[in-house]
Design a protein around this motif. Structure first.
Motif, PDB file in Angstrom:
ATOM      1  N   ARG A  93       0.833  -1.210   0.000  1.00  0.00           N
ATOM      2  CA  ARG A  93       0.000   0.000   0.000  1.00  0.00           C
ATOM      3  C   ARG A  93       0.866   1.258   0.000  1.00  0.00           C
ATOM      4  NH1 ARG A  93      -5.344  -1.660   3.619  1.00  0.00           N
ATOM      5  NH2 ARG A  93      -6.015  -3.210   2.093  1.00  0.00           N
ATOM      6  N   VAL A  94       1.910   1.264   0.789  1.00  0.00           N
ATOM      7  CA  VAL A  94       2.791   2.430   0.812  1.00  0.00           C
ATOM      8  C   VAL A  94       3.476   2.586  -0.542  1.00  0.00           C
ATOM      9  CG1 VAL A  94       4.871   3.421   1.860  1.00  0.00           C
ATOM     10  CG2 VAL A  94       3.085   2.436   3.315  1.00  0.00           C
ATOM     11  N   ASP A  95       3.890   1.476  -1.150  1.00  0.00           N
ATOM     12  CA  ASP A  95       4.495   1.545  -2.491  1.00  0.00           C
ATOM     13  C   ASP A  95       3.532   2.209  -3.474  1.00  0.00           C
ATOM     14  OD1 ASP A  95       6.785   0.230  -1.632  1.00  0.00           O
ATOM     15  OD2 ASP A  95       6.211  -1.725  -2.495  1.00  0.00           O
ATOM     16  N   ARG A  96       2.293   1.777  -3.457  1.00  0.00           N
ATOM     17  CA  ARG A  96       1.299   2.302  -4.405  1.00  0.00           C
ATOM     18  C   ARG A  96       0.981   3.776  -4.136  1.00  0.00           C
ATOM     19  NH1 ARG A  96      -3.096  -2.393  -4.623  1.00  0.00           N
ATOM     20  NH2 ARG A  96      -4.100  -0.971  -6.099  1.00  0.00           N
ATOM     21  N   LEU A  97       0.879   4.141  -2.864  1.00  0.00           N
ATOM     22  CA  LEU A  97       0.615   5.544  -2.520  1.00  0.00           C
ATOM     23  C   LEU A  97       1.811   6.432  -2.856  1.00  0.00           C
ATOM     24  CD1 LEU A  97      -1.287   4.993   0.831  1.00  0.00           C
ATOM     25  CD2 LEU A  97      -2.253   5.943  -1.283  1.00  0.00           C
ATOM     26  N   THR A  98       3.011   5.886  -2.726  1.00  0.00           N
ATOM     27  CA  THR A  98       4.221   6.626  -3.095  1.00  0.00           C
ATOM     28  C   THR A  98       4.230   6.882  -4.600  1.00  0.00           C
ATOM     29  OG1 THR A  98       5.456   5.674  -1.246  1.00  0.00           O
ATOM     30  CG2 THR A  98       6.756   6.598  -3.038  1.00  0.00           C
ATOM     31  N   GLU A  99       3.892   5.862  -5.385  1.00  0.00           N
ATOM     32  CA  GLU A  99       3.810   6.012  -6.844  1.00  0.00           C
ATOM     33  C   GLU A  99       2.829   7.108  -7.244  1.00  0.00           C
ATOM     34  OE1 GLU A  99       2.843   2.193  -8.500  1.00  0.00           O
ATOM     35  OE2 GLU A  99       4.693   1.283  -7.745  1.00  0.00           O
ATOM     36  N   ARG A 100       1.762   7.248  -6.487  1.00  0.00           N
ATOM     37  CA  ARG A 100       0.751   8.282  -6.782  1.00  0.00           C
ATOM     38  C   ARG A 100       1.129   9.647  -6.233  1.00  0.00           C
ATOM     39  NH1 ARG A 100      -5.170   7.001  -5.518  1.00  0.00           N
ATOM     40  NH2 ARG A 100      -5.293   8.985  -6.593  1.00  0.00           N
ATOM     41  N   GLY A 101       2.204   9.719  -5.473  1.00  0.00           N
ATOM     42  CA  GLY A 101       2.651  10.987  -4.909  1.00  0.00           C
ATOM     43  C   GLY A 101       1.856  11.434  -3.694  1.00  0.00           C
ATOM     44  N   LEU A 102       1.156  10.505  -3.060  1.00  0.00           N
ATOM     45  CA  LEU A 102       0.325  10.849  -1.912  1.00  0.00           C
ATOM     46  C   LEU A 102       1.070  10.701  -0.587  1.00  0.00           C
ATOM     47  CD1 LEU A 102      -3.010   9.221  -3.143  1.00  0.00           C
ATOM     48  CD2 LEU A 102      -2.319  11.624  -3.279  1.00  0.00           C
ATOM     49  N   VAL A 103       2.112   9.879  -0.582  1.00  0.00           N
ATOM     50  CA  VAL A 103       2.986   9.735   0.583  1.00  0.00           C
ATOM     51  C   VAL A 103       4.423   9.651   0.089  1.00  0.00           C
ATOM     52  CG1 VAL A 103       1.226   8.483   1.919  1.00  0.00           C
ATOM     53  CG2 VAL A 103       2.997   7.193   0.704  1.00  0.00           C
ATOM     54  N   SER A 104       5.339   9.844   1.026  1.00  0.00           N
ATOM     55  CA  SER A 104       6.756   9.631   0.718  1.00  0.00           C
ATOM     56  C   SER A 104       7.363   8.823   1.847  1.00  0.00           C
ATOM     57  CB  SER A 104       7.484  10.966   0.563  1.00  0.00           C
ATOM     58  OG  SER A 104       7.472  11.676   1.781  1.00  0.00           O
ATOM     59  N   ARG A 105       8.470   8.175   1.533  1.00  0.00           N
ATOM     60  CA  ARG A 105       9.232   7.455   2.557  1.00  0.00           C
ATOM     61  C   ARG A 105      10.444   8.301   2.894  1.00  0.00           C
ATOM     62  NH1 ARG A 105       7.932   2.727  -0.526  1.00  0.00           N
ATOM     63  NH2 ARG A 105       7.018   1.104   0.760  1.00  0.00           N
ATOM     64  N   GLU A 106      10.716   8.406   4.195  1.00  0.00           N
ATOM     65  CA  GLU A 106      11.877   9.170   4.637  1.00  0.00           C
ATOM     66  C   GLU A 106      12.623   8.367   5.684  1.00  0.00           C
ATOM     67  OE1 GLU A 106      10.671  13.082   5.849  1.00  0.00           O
ATOM     68  OE2 GLU A 106       9.385  13.317   4.093  1.00  0.00           O
ATOM     69  N   ALA A 107      13.910   8.567   5.743  1.00  0.00           N
ATOM     70  CA  ALA A 107      14.704   7.886   6.760  1.00  0.00           C
ATOM     71  C   ALA A 107      14.238   8.336   8.136  1.00  0.00           C
ATOM     72  CB  ALA A 107      16.183   8.215   6.570  1.00  0.00           C
ATOM     73  N   ASP A 108      14.211   7.378   9.055  1.00  0.00           N
ATOM     74  CA  ASP A 108      13.834   7.683  10.430  1.00  0.00           C
ATOM     75  C   ASP A 108      15.053   8.264  11.134  1.00  0.00           C
ATOM     76  OD1 ASP A 108      13.140   7.695  13.114  1.00  0.00           O
ATOM     77  OD2 ASP A 108      12.137   5.753  13.036  1.00  0.00           O
ATOM     78  N   PRO A 109      14.986   9.524  11.555  1.00  0.00           N
ATOM     79  CA  PRO A 109      16.162  10.128  12.187  1.00  0.00           C
ATOM     80  C   PRO A 109      16.536   9.457  13.516  1.00  0.00           C
ATOM     81  CG  PRO A 109      14.270  11.607  12.312  1.00  0.00           C
ATOM     82  CD  PRO A 109      13.861  10.435  11.473  1.00  0.00           C
ATOM     83  N   ALA A 110      15.599   8.784  14.137  1.00  0.00           N
ATOM     84  CA  ALA A 110      15.866   8.116  15.407  1.00  0.00           C
ATOM     85  C   ALA A 110      16.439   6.714  15.215  1.00  0.00           C
ATOM     86  CB  ALA A 110      14.591   8.042  16.238  1.00  0.00           C
ATOM     87  N   ASP A 111      16.281   6.150  14.015  1.00  0.00           N
ATOM     88  CA  ASP A 111      16.747   4.791  13.731  1.00  0.00           C
ATOM     89  C   ASP A 111      17.132   4.724  12.268  1.00  0.00           C
ATOM     90  OD1 ASP A 111      17.162   2.099  13.288  1.00  0.00           O
ATOM     91  OD2 ASP A 111      15.160   1.465  13.947  1.00  0.00           O
ATOM     92  N   ARG A 112      18.404   4.747  11.986  1.00  0.00           N
ATOM     93  CA  ARG A 112      18.885   4.815  10.597  1.00  0.00           C
ATOM     94  C   ARG A 112      18.406   3.645   9.753  1.00  0.00           C
ATOM     95  NH1 ARG A 112      25.149   5.768  11.109  1.00  0.00           N
ATOM     96  NH2 ARG A 112      24.939   4.487   9.253  1.00  0.00           N
TER      97      ARG A 112
END
Length: 164
Positions: A93-112
């Motif tokens: 689901r996150v992959d599909r939403l990312t493809e649509r530009g509705l969400v992004s994945r970002e590195a977790d600053p608390a856990d690399r």
């Protein structure tokens, strides 16, 4: 009960009472109506989301992020908990939403090693518009109930849901 106050559940319950007078059909009077109302709500939800080019599952993920408050960001694990799906399903689901530009994945600053899923501006716009439409549809479904009755029904359903 006046004939115009009857519904199809009254007819079903009456038929069961006629055929099986030995059974207490009281639960049907509530839960059969809940089931029928759930079908109407599902259709209304789908229509509200479709009007904004969203699937119900997309709305679920986007709304979990939106409800989280700024910066509208959750871990995939938290999204799994919020939406009651498996981690594999959430990854898809996150992959599909990312493809649509509705969400992004970002590195977790608390856990690399970890990532955070973040609602984009487009995702926020889509979920906000769909929520407005959903609430309009839901208000329409409840329009025959006076506010006091709607509040009492909500309280009764809350009590029931807590014990299920």
């Amino acid at each position: 009960m006046a004939a115009d106050a009857r519904d199809e559940v009254d007819d079903i319950v009456a038929a069961w009472q006629r055929e099986r007078p030995d059974l207490d059909t009281t639960p049907m009077q509530v839960l059969s109506r809940v089931t029928r109302l759930a079908r109407h709500l599902d259709r209304a939800r789908r229509a509200a989301f479709a009007a904004h080019s969203l699937e119900p599952w997309e709305f679920d993920v986007l709304s979990a992020l939106r409800r989280s408050g700024p910066p509208y960001q959750l871990s995939p694990g938290r999204l799994v908990t919020e939406t009651l799906v498996t981690s594999g399903t959430m990854t898809n689901r996150v992959d599909r939403l990312t493809e649509r530009g509705l969400v992004s994945r970002e590195a977790d600053p608390a856990d690399r090693r970890g990532v955070q899923v973040t609602l984009t501006a487009a995702g926020r716009s889509a979920v906000d518009a769909a929520l407005d439409e959903l609430l309009e549809q839901e208000r329409s479904l409840l329009s025959s109930l006076p506010p006091r009755d709607a509040e009492a029904l909500a309280a009764s359903l809350r009590t029931l849901a807590r014990h299920v």
